[in-house]
Scaffold this motif. Structure first.
Motif, PDB file in Angstrom:
ATOM      1  N   SER A   4       0.834  -1.206   0.000  1.00 26.86           N
ATOM      2  CA  SER A   4       0.000   0.000   0.000  1.00 26.86           C
ATOM      3  C   SER A   4       0.873   1.263   0.000  1.00 26.86           C
ATOM      4  CB  SER A   4      -0.947   0.010   1.200  1.00 26.86           C
ATOM      5  OG  SER A   4      -0.235   0.043   2.417  1.00 26.86           O
ATOM      6  N   SER A   5       2.017   1.222   0.665  1.00 26.28           N
ATOM      7  CA  SER A   5       2.925   2.378   0.648  1.00 26.28           C
ATOM      8  C   SER A   5       3.484   2.604  -0.743  1.00 26.28           C
ATOM      9  CB  SER A   5       4.070   2.169   1.639  1.00 26.28           C
ATOM     10  OG  SER A   5       3.593   2.179   2.956  1.00 26.28           O
ATOM     11  N   ARG A   8       0.846   4.178  -2.849  1.00 26.97           N
ATOM     12  CA  ARG A   8       0.678   5.605  -2.538  1.00 26.97           C
ATOM     13  C   ARG A   8       1.825   6.445  -3.114  1.00 26.97           C
ATOM     14  NH1 ARG A   8       1.103   6.237   2.939  1.00 26.97           N
ATOM     15  NH2 ARG A   8       1.122   4.015   3.364  1.00 26.97           N
TER      16      ARG A   8
END
Length: 76
Positions: A4-5, A8
């Motif tokens: 998820s990082s 992003r």
């Protein structure tokens, strides 16, 4: 680093062209910025003018600021 990082960071890079962190606090402008010419003119005309006198003159022009704000504005 989580997936998820990475997602992003990729989205941030795609949208802004950078992954640099956004500004965080401390970037407020001076309340007197719009009246800089007037304040500098008063100081030039009367170099020994006090902060209280500047505060009073500004109040007559419907500009409400404190002495500490005037000091910081002139000191920079």
């Amino acid at each position: 680093m989580s997936i998820s990082s990475v997602v992003r960071f990729l989205r941030l890079h795609r949208e802004t062209g950078s992954v640099r962190a956004a500004k965080f606090g401390g970037y407020k402008g001076f309340a007197l910025a719009a009246h800089e010419d007037l304040v500098r003119q008063w100081v030039a005309e009367q170099p020994d003018i006090t902060l209280a006198e500047l505060e009073a003159r500004l109040a007559k022009n419907k500009v409400t600021v404190g002495k500490s704000s005037i000091f910081r504005f002139l000191h920079i």
